[in-house]
Enzyme design. Sequence first.
Site, mmCIF file in Angstrom:
data_model
loop_
_atom_site.group_PDB
_atom_site.id
_atom_site.type_symbol
_atom_site.label_atom_id
_atom_site.label_comp_id
_atom_site.label_asym_id
_atom_site.label_seq_id
_atom_site.Cartn_x
_atom_site.Cartn_y
_atom_site.Cartn_z
ATOM 1 N N LYS A 177 45.274 43.868 36.392
ATOM 2 C CA LYS A 177 44.616 44.521 35.253
ATOM 3 C C LYS A 177 43.919 43.414 34.475
ATOM 4 O O LYS A 177 44.582 42.548 33.908
ATOM 5 C CB LYS A 177 45.659 45.233 34.391
ATOM 6 N N ASP A 181 41.950 42.272 31.490
ATOM 7 C CA ASP A 181 41.732 42.761 30.132
ATOM 8 C C ASP A 181 40.761 41.854 29.365
ATOM 9 O O ASP A 181 40.452 40.726 29.786
ATOM 10 C CB ASP A 181 43.083 42.818 29.404
ATOM 11 N N MET A 182 40.285 42.321 28.240
ATOM 12 C CA MET A 182 39.362 41.564 27.390
ATOM 13 C C MET A 182 39.461 42.193 26.007
ATOM 14 O O MET A 182 38.933 43.277 25.786
ATOM 15 C CB MET A 182 37.947 41.712 27.973
ATOM 16 N N GLY A 236 41.407 49.073 26.374
ATOM 17 C CA GLY A 236 41.058 50.395 26.882
ATOM 18 C C GLY A 236 39.641 50.363 27.410
ATOM 19 O O GLY A 236 39.297 49.526 28.241
ATOM 20 N N ASP A 258 31.570 50.298 32.320
ATOM 21 C CA ASP A 258 30.161 50.382 32.685
ATOM 22 C C ASP A 258 29.995 50.093 34.165
ATOM 23 O O ASP A 258 30.917 49.630 34.832
ATOM 24 C CB ASP A 258 29.344 49.405 31.826
ATOM 25 N N ASP A 315 42.749 53.092 25.267
ATOM 26 C CA ASP A 315 44.107 52.793 24.806
ATOM 27 C C ASP A 315 44.749 54.013 24.169
ATOM 28 O O ASP A 315 45.934 53.986 23.831
ATOM 29 C CB ASP A 315 44.089 51.637 23.788
ATOM 30 N N GLU A 372 63.229 66.407 33.237
ATOM 31 C CA GLU A 372 61.907 65.757 33.194
ATOM 32 C C GLU A 372 61.722 64.831 34.401
ATOM 33 O O GLU A 372 60.626 64.742 34.961
ATOM 34 C CB GLU A 372 61.764 64.962 31.890
HETATM 35 C C1 GLA Z 1 44.957 46.017 25.671
HETATM 36 C C2 GLA Z 1 45.078 47.038 26.775
HETATM 37 C C3 GLA Z 1 46.460 47.631 26.782
HETATM 38 C C4 GLA Z 1 47.474 46.526 26.954
HETATM 39 C C5 GLA Z 1 47.302 45.484 25.870
HETATM 40 C C6 GLA Z 1 48.174 44.281 26.113
HETATM 41 O O1 GLA Z 1 44.955 46.611 24.430
HETATM 42 O O2 GLA Z 1 44.096 48.017 26.665
HETATM 43 O O3 GLA Z 1 46.584 48.577 27.806
HETATM 44 O O4 GLA Z 1 47.321 45.943 28.222
HETATM 45 O O5 GLA Z 1 45.976 45.038 25.783
HETATM 46 O O6 GLA Z 1 48.041 43.331 25.154
#
Ligand code: GLA
Length: 733
Positions: A477, A479-480, A530, A535, A549, A615
Site C-alpha cells: 500500500k 501512501d502519500m 484515501g 487518477d 479514508d 457476525e
Molecule cells: C492514510 C491512509 C490510511 C492509513 C493511514 C496510516 O491516511 O489513507 O488508510 O494507511 O494513512 O497512517
Amino acid sequence: MGIRNDLETGLITLHTAHTSYQMWADGLGVVHHLYYGPSIGEADLRCLEFRSDCGFSPQPAGLDMQRDYSLDTLCQEYTGSGVGDYRIGCLRLAAGDGSRIADLRFAGAEILPGKYELPGLPAAFDNGGECETLRLTLRDPVTGLTVILLYGVYEAADVITRAALLENGGTAPIQLEKAASACLDIPFGEWELIHFHGRHCMERQPERAPLLHAVQTIRSARGASSHQHNPFAILAAPHTTEDAGECLGAMLVYSGNFKIECELSQMHSTRLVAGISDDDFCWTLNPGERFAAPEVLFSYSAAGLGLLSRQYHHFLQHNIIRSVWRDRPRPVLINNWEATYMDFDARRIWDIARQAKELGVEMLVLDDGWFGSRVDDRSGLGDWECNEEKLGCTLDQLIGRVREMGLLFGLWIEPEMVSPGTALYAAHPEWVLAAPGRSPATGRSQLVLDMGRPDVVEYLYQVFHRLLASHDISYIKWDMNRNMTDVFSHALPAGRQGEAFHRYMLGLYDLLGRLTRDFPEVLLEGCAGGGGRFDAGMLAYCPQIWCSDDTDPIHRIKIQYGTSFGYPPAAMGSHVSASPNHQTGRSTLLSTRATVAMAGAFGYELDLQKLTDEEKDLVRVQIQQYKALQPLLLEGRYDRLTDALADTCFTAWQFTAPDKSRAVVSLVVIDPQANPWPIHLRLKGLDPAARYRESLTQHIYTGAALCHAGLTLPIMQGDYPALQIMIERMDTE
Ligand code: GLA
C-alpha cells in the site's frame, strides 16, 4: 475506419467505431478543429465552419483584407501565443529575445501503426493492433518551437488519446510558462460541465453546471491530483442523462498539479484546455530539448453518461493498468489500520491474522507503524527499518508466521515523505522540499522528499527494492499523506525552480516504473490519505487505489458513485470497517457495509475478534459471495441505477457479466420511510429476449421486463438495510 489524411484538401479524420474527429490544415498552416462526435463517414465538414467579420478579432499578417479570418474565432487543435486568440490558450512562453509569441503552423502529418509513448510519463498502451497514431507537427518559424501533437486512435474502445511534445528547434532557450496537453474546441451546441470535487473523506462528488461566458477551472496546486478536484471532466448536453444524450470526457493521465479549463467564447463555441497546471510552472527548454505534456483520454458517448463511464472503465482496465493483477481476482484482505492504528506488536497482528484466516480472508496487510520510531504520526517516516523492539520480532519472523497461517502478506509504505527527527532527515536535510532561509510548513508533521532529484529516487529505489527482494511481500500500500508547500529544490538553480513540481512527478513515475518492473507480481495499491491521488496516472502502476479514508458505507456510496463516472469499480479499494464507524460515528449493519465494499477491491479493516459468532458466520458467507462475484467486478459492465447524490430513499447499482448471463443488483436504503412508497427499480444491460431468475422471489422475467418494467422490492426498514439480488439467465431449453 482509422485515420484518414487527405493530402489534397488538408483534411484529417480520425475514426473510431462510433465516433469521428476531424481537423483541417488550411493554406496558411493553421490547423482548424472541425468536429468530434458520432461517426460522419467520409463527410468533409469544412462547410460548417462559421466565418464572420468579428469586431476586434485581428487577422494574421498578410490577411488584412480577409476580415472573417481570425484566430480569435476559429476552432483550433492547439493554440499558439500572442497571435490573436484571446481565449484560454495552450501555450505561454518567453523566447530568448524576451518575446512571448508563438505562431504555430502546420509542418507535417504522419500516420504510424501502434501507440506512441511519452518519455517519462505514464500513457495508454496498445495490446496489439488496437491503436493507430497520428503525429501532427506544428512549428513557429521564429523561435523554432515545434509542437508535435500526438493522437492515439483506439477504434474499438471509442477513445482518442492526445498529448503534445514541445521541442526547441531554435538557437536560444525558451521558457515554457504553460504547455497544455490538448485543446478541444466544440464549434456548436450547449454544454454543461460535470466535474468531481471533494475533500479528504468525501472525494469525487459530481457537480454539474452550465458553461458560462467565462473561464471555469478545475485544478490542483497541491502537488497531487488531490481530494479537492479530480483530473477528469465531462461536457454534457443539458438534457443528457445516464442513458441518453451526448457527452464527452477528458481525463488526464497525470497525478500532479493539473488544470482543466473550459470557456464559452464570444461566438458561443466551447473550448476545453487540459494539461499540467501553469500555476508555479516554468520549464526551460534549451535548444534541442523536448518537453512531454501528459496524455489526455477523450471519449464521446451519444447514449448518456453510463456508456461514457463504461468506455472509460474498459479503457483504463485494458489500456492503462499494466499490472499483471488487472484481470486477476484480488485476494480478500484484512488491514489492521482501523483495528489497531499504530498500537500493535507482532502478537496482536498474528491474532488478527489467525482470526481472519479462520473466516476465509486471504491476505494480511500490516499498515502504518511497523518501522523506525513510528509510534504515532509525528515520527519515523524515512527510516524504513523494521522496529523489532516494537514488534517483538523481526519482519521476517512476523511475515513467516502469517505465511504459515496460509495468508499472503502485504505492507504499508509512504516512500515520498520524511519525518523530521529521523536518521534520513539528519543525513540529508537537502533532500526535502524547502526554500533557503525558511522553515517549511509541515502536514501531518511530515516533510516532502524532493522526488525530482535523481539521487532521492535512486536511494528510495534501493531501499524499497531491498525490502521487496528480501521479504515475502505480496502487496504494497503506497501512501502519500500530505500536500506540498515550500516547493523549492536544492538540486535546481534559481531560474529553474518552476520545474520542481513536475520533476517531482517524473521522479515518482520513474520510481514506480522501476519497482513495478522489478516486482511485477507484487499487487500495488495506491493511496493518498484515501483518494487524494486517484487518477489514471497512478492507475498505470497501481491496479487499485484506496478510494477514501471514509469507510462509512452511507458516505462510501456517494464516493464510489462519483468515482465510477471515470474509474472502474475494480480499481476502488473498499473495506468493511467497524460499527459505529470511526469517521462518522454512524452505526450500520455488517451486511450493508459488505454490500457497499463489494462494489470495489474488497477487504476488511476492523478487529474481527470483536465480532459476535453470528457476525463471524456472516463474514465467512460474505467472503465466499465476493469471490463468486469478483469476475463480474473485473470484467463486467457497471451501471448506476440511481443518482447517489440526489437519492432520498435508496441507492442502487448493478454489475452484469459481459455475456449477460448473470448480474448482481445491490441496493442500500439510505433513509428508511414510514408509510413508504414502493421501491421500484429498473435494471440495465440484460438480454431483452433471455429469461432470468431473480433471487429474491425466484420469479422468472425476461430481460426486457426487468429493464423496462423493473422490480418492485419488499419494504425495507431499520438502520440502512441492504439487499443483493442475483439475476441468473435460465438455460435455454
Ligand atoms: C492514510 C491512509 C490510511 C492509513 C493511514 C496510516 O491516511 O489513507 O488508510 O494507511 O494513512 O497512517
